[in-house]
Scaffold this active site. Structure first.
Site, mmCIF file in Angstrom:
data_model
loop_
_atom_site.group_PDB
_atom_site.id
_atom_site.type_symbol
_atom_site.label_atom_id
_atom_site.label_comp_id
_atom_site.label_asym_id
_atom_site.label_seq_id
_atom_site.Cartn_x
_atom_site.Cartn_y
_atom_site.Cartn_z
ATOM 1 C CD GLN A 322 -1.445 0.331 3.832
ATOM 2 O OE1 GLN A 322 -2.006 -1.076 3.703
ATOM 3 N NE2 GLN A 322 -1.525 1.004 4.311
ATOM 4 C CG ASP A 387 3.966 23.788 16.105
ATOM 5 O OD1 ASP A 387 3.472 24.939 16.633
ATOM 6 O OD2 ASP A 387 4.807 22.950 16.555
ATOM 7 C CG ASP A 389 9.283 23.095 19.329
ATOM 8 O OD1 ASP A 389 9.842 24.074 20.039
ATOM 9 O OD2 ASP A 389 8.530 22.246 19.797
ATOM 10 C CD GLU A 391 12.303 23.573 22.106
ATOM 11 O OE1 GLU A 391 12.797 23.312 23.008
ATOM 12 O OE2 GLU A 391 11.089 22.850 21.718
ATOM 13 C CE1 TYR A 459 6.816 22.087 28.070
ATOM 14 C CE2 TYR A 459 4.584 22.465 27.943
ATOM 15 C CZ TYR A 459 5.620 22.347 27.091
ATOM 16 O OH TYR A 459 5.582 21.955 25.794
#
Length: 617
Positions: A322, A387, A389, A391, A459
Site C-alpha cells: 500500500q 507548527d 518549534d 528553541e 513548563y
C-alpha cells in the site's frame, strides 16, 4: 539557570540520542529466534532491533502468554556472540554470565493474562544477534508437538445483531490434522472468550465505540494457530458528534513519532482512551530542519511501519504494497472517524532546532521546502498546517543563535505567504518572562500577525537539571514566596506576551503530562535541597503522570500545581484538579485554549485530557 536546559529532556528524548537520527529500517519487524520445542509452551518471546546506529543498537523483547491460564512471572534467556552485550535495560532486570543473558520481569509486570503481552527493551553494544532463546525454560517460538501440526486460521468473522452494547460474531471452521478443540475470540488483540462452536455474542460493550475482532483455533493438544482476518465493529449509539463548534477553545496535544517504539503508544490509543473525542488539534512531532529545509524526522515511524489489524484505528491491517503506512496512515484513519480534528506537522524541537538559523537566512526557500513536504501528495490530506518549534530564536537553547530579533517574524511571514489563509501556521515559543529573558529577545508580537496561535511552553521552569535543588514546581501558574527565579511562571509569561501586543486569543497555555523530580530530599515543602534527579522510566528526573499518580501521589499544591514528597523523592506535576484550576485561569484570561506535551503521559482512560476538555468547556 534558564528554561532552555529542561526542554532537552521533554521534547525529543530517547534512550540513545544517536538512535533518534539513525535510519530506522523496515526490517525491524519482530522475528522469533528459537528452535522448535519438544512440547507446546504457554509463552512466546520475540525480538526486534528497534534502532541501529552503527556502534550500538536498541533491542526489544516481547513476551506473550499463549496459554489458557495466567502467568505469574517470566524469564527470557538468550546468547549473544562475543563482542555484543547489553549496556542498559528497562522494564526487566537483565544479568549475564559470559555471553549468556537472562532477563526477569519487574515486580509490576510479571503477571500476564492469557493472550496478554509485555515488552522490555535495552541498549546494546556490538552488532550481533541473539540466538538460543528460551522463555520460562521453553522454546521462544512456543514450540510444536512432534507429529502434530498447529491448526489453520479460521475464517474472518462476520458481525450481526450489532447494538449499543453487544455484537454477534460468526466464522468458518479451522482445520487440523488431529482435530479442533475450541476457538479463542480476541477483541482488540485480547482474548475475551473461548468457545467450542462457531459463533459468539460479546456483551457489555460501550455505545458508539470501535472494536476489532479476530478468532484463532486450538487443537486437541492445545496448540494455537494463526489468527483470522480482523472484523471491525462499531457499536450503535454514543455518537461523539462533529466535534467542537466554531469559537470553541483549542485543545491540542503533541503526538511523538518515536512513541511507537519503547513507549508502545500509537494513534489507536487516542481512540481507546476516549481522547480523540475531547481534542481539537494534534501536533505531530517532529520533522527535522536540515540544510535550510524541512525534512522527514523518522521515515519508518512516519510512513512505513506496517500496522496489524488489532493495532490499526479501523481494524484493517496494512499491506506490504500500500502507498502509505505508519503514523501518517493511522492519522488519516483517525481523521476519517473524527473529522473535527485538525493535524499539524511540527518541525524542530529541542534536538532539531539547530537547523533554524541556517534556514531563516532564506525564509522564502525554507517555507517552500516545508510546504512541499507537508503537502506531499502521499499525505497532503493528513495535515492541516505546520507548527514551528524553534528553541530558541536569537537566544540560547541546545546551542546559541544570533539571527536577530526579526528572524522569527520573517520566518512566520514567509510561512504564511506560502501556506496561505486556509492552512494553519503556528509556533511553540518560550515562556521565559524574566527580565532580559527569551521573550525579550524576539519579536513575537510582530510575528503574531502571521500566526494562528502560539503554544507557550509554560513548563520545565525548574527541575533536577539543578541537581542540588532547590525543589520547585516545574510548571507554576503564579509566583510564590521563595520561587527560585523571577519571571518563571505561566502568568508572567502570558502577561509579558500580551503586553508586547500578542492577542490573548492567540496564546495557548501549556500543560506537561509528566513530572520532574529530585532525590535526597527531606523537606516536604518546596525549597528543599536535593542530591540529584529522581529515577525515571526513560530518563532521570522525569516520569509520566500515569506512573507518578500511583508511585508518588500528590500531597500538596503550590502556585497552582501539585507536588509530592514520598520517601527521599520530591516531584511536581499537574493533576486533574490542578489542570482544572489552570483551565479556569486560561478562560478568565481569554486565552485561545491549552495544549499539552504529550499524549502518552496520560492514563489509559485519558483523565488529564478529560480535565482539559471539562475545564475549557
Amino acid at each position: 539557570m534558564s528554561t532552555s536546559t529542561p526542554r532537552t529532556r521533554t521534547r525529543l528524548r530517547s534512550r540513545a540520542t544517536a538512535g533518534l537520527t539513525a535510519l530506522l529500517l523496515p526490517l525491524a519487524a519482530m522475528v522469533g529466534l528459537a528452535t522448535p520445542a519438544q512440547a507446546a509452551t504457554a509463552a512466546t518471546a520475540t525480538y526486534a532491533k528497534v534502532q541501529d546506529w552503527g556502534t550500538g543498537f536498541e533491542g526489544k523483547w516481547t513476551v506473550k502468554n499463549t496459554g489458557t491460564t495466567s502467568i505469574s512471572s517470566w524469564t527470557v534467556e538468550w546468547d549473544f556472540p562475543a563482542g555484543t552485550s547489553v549496556t542498559s535495560a528497562w522494564d526487566a532486570d537483565v544479568t549475564s554470565s559470559g555471553t549468556h543473558w537472562t532477563a526477569r520481569n519487574k515486580s509490576w509486570n510479571g503477571t500476564l493474562a492469557p493472550g496478554a503481552s509485555v515488552s522490555f527493551g535495552f541498549n546494546g553494544a556490538g552488532s550481533g544477534s541473539p540466538s538460543g532463546c528460551r522463555v520460562n525454560g521453553g522454546s521462544c517460538d512456543g514450540g510444536t508437538v512432534p507429529g502434530d501440526n498447529p491448526p489453520s486460521a479460521p475464517g474472518t468473522p462476520s458481525a450481526s445483531n450489532v447494538t449499543d452494547t453487544s455484537v454477534t460474531l460468526g466464522w468458518t471452521a479451522a482445520t487440523d490434522d488431529k482435530g479442533i478443540k475450541n476457538y479463542d475470540v480476541l477483541r482488540d488483540g485480547t482474548r475475551v472468550a473461548t468457545v467450542t462452536g462457531l459463533t459468539y455474542t460479546n456483551t457489555g460493550l460501550t455505545a458508539g465505540t470501535d472494536y476489532s475482532y479476530t478468532v484463532r483455533a486450538r487443537d486437541t493438544a492445545d496448540q494455537t494457530g494463526p489468527v483470522s482476518g480482523a472484523r471491525a465493529v462499531r457499536t450503535t449509539g454514543g455518537d461523539p458528534g462533529p466535534g467542537p463548534g466554531p469559537g470553541s477553545k483549542i485543545k491540542l496535544g503533541y503526538f511523538t513519532n518515536w512513541g511507537v517504539y519503547g513507549r508502545n503508544y500509537h494513534v489507536k490509543n487516542l481512540v481507546t482512551s476516549g481522547t480523540a473525542a475531547k481534542i481539537t488539534h494534534i501536533n505531530y512531532a517532529f520533522g527535522n530542519v536540515q540544510n535550510g529545509q524541512c525534512t522527514i524526522g523518522d521515515s519508518y515511524a512516519d510512513y512505513d511501519k506496517a500496522y496489524t489489524a488489532d493495532q490499526s484505528v479501523d481494524g484493517v491491517a496494512d499491506t506490504w504494497d500500500q502507498p502509505l503506512r505508519g503514523n501518517f496512515n493511522q492519522l488519516r484513519k483517525l481523521k476519517q472517524r473524527y473529522p473535527h480534528i485538525k493535524i499539524l506537522w511540527s518541525f524542530g524541537g529541542w534536538t532539531w532546532s539547530g537547523g533554524f538559523p541556517q534556514a531563516v537566512q532564506n525564509p522564502t526557500a525554507f517555507a517552500n521546502s516545508c510546504y512541499n513536504l507537508v503537502e506531499d501528495p502521499r499525505w497532503a490530506d493528513v495535515f492541516d498546517g505546520i507548527d514551528l518549534d524553534w528553541e530558541y530564536p536569537n537566544a540560547c537553547g541546545l546551542t546559541c543563535d544570533s539571527s536577530g530579533p526579526a528572524a522569527f517574524r520573517n520566518m512566520m511571514q514567509a510561512m504564511r505567504a506560502k501556506f496561505g489563509p486556509n492552512n494553519l501556521v503556528t509556533a511553540a515559543i518560550t515562556a521565559d518572562a524574566s527580565t532580559g529573558g527569551k521573550i525579550d529577545k524576539t519579536d513575537y508580537a510582530g510575528a503574531a500577525q502571521y500566526s494562528d496561535w502560539y503554544n507557550v511552553m509554560t513548563y520545565d521552569f525548574f527541575g533536577a537539571f539543578d541537581a542540588d535543588g532547590p525543589t520547585a514546581p516545574h510548571s507554576p501558574l503564579t509566583s510564590y514566596a521563595g520561587i527560585p527565579q523571577q519571571g518563571f511562571t505561566s502568568a508572567e509569561a502570558i502577561a509579558k506576551l500580551k503586553a508586547q501586543g500578542v492577542p490573548a486569543g492567540k496564546l495557548l497555555l501549556g500543560i506537561g503530562f509528566y513530572g520532574r523530580g529530585w532525590t535526597g530530599v527531606t523537606q516536604s515543602a518546596p525549597g528543599g535541597s536535593a542530591t540529584g534527579p529522581a529515577p525515571g522510566t526513560y530518563e532521570q528526573g522525569i516520569e509520566d503522570y500515569k506512573v507518578l499518580k500511583n508511585t508518588c501521589p500528590a500531597n500538596g499544591t503550590v502556585a497552582g500545581t501539585a507536588y509530592a514528597h514520598c520517601g527521599s523523592q520530591w516531584w511536581s506535576y499537574d493533576t486533574p484538579a490542578t489542570i482544572g484550576g489552570k483551565m479556569g485561569w486560561a478562560k478568565n484570561q481569554n486565552l485561545g485554549g491549552a495544549f499539552f506535551w504529550e499524549f502518552s503521559g496520560d492514563t489509559a482512560n485519558g483523565e488529564l485530557v478529560s480535565a482539559i476538555n471539562n475545564g475549557l468547556g
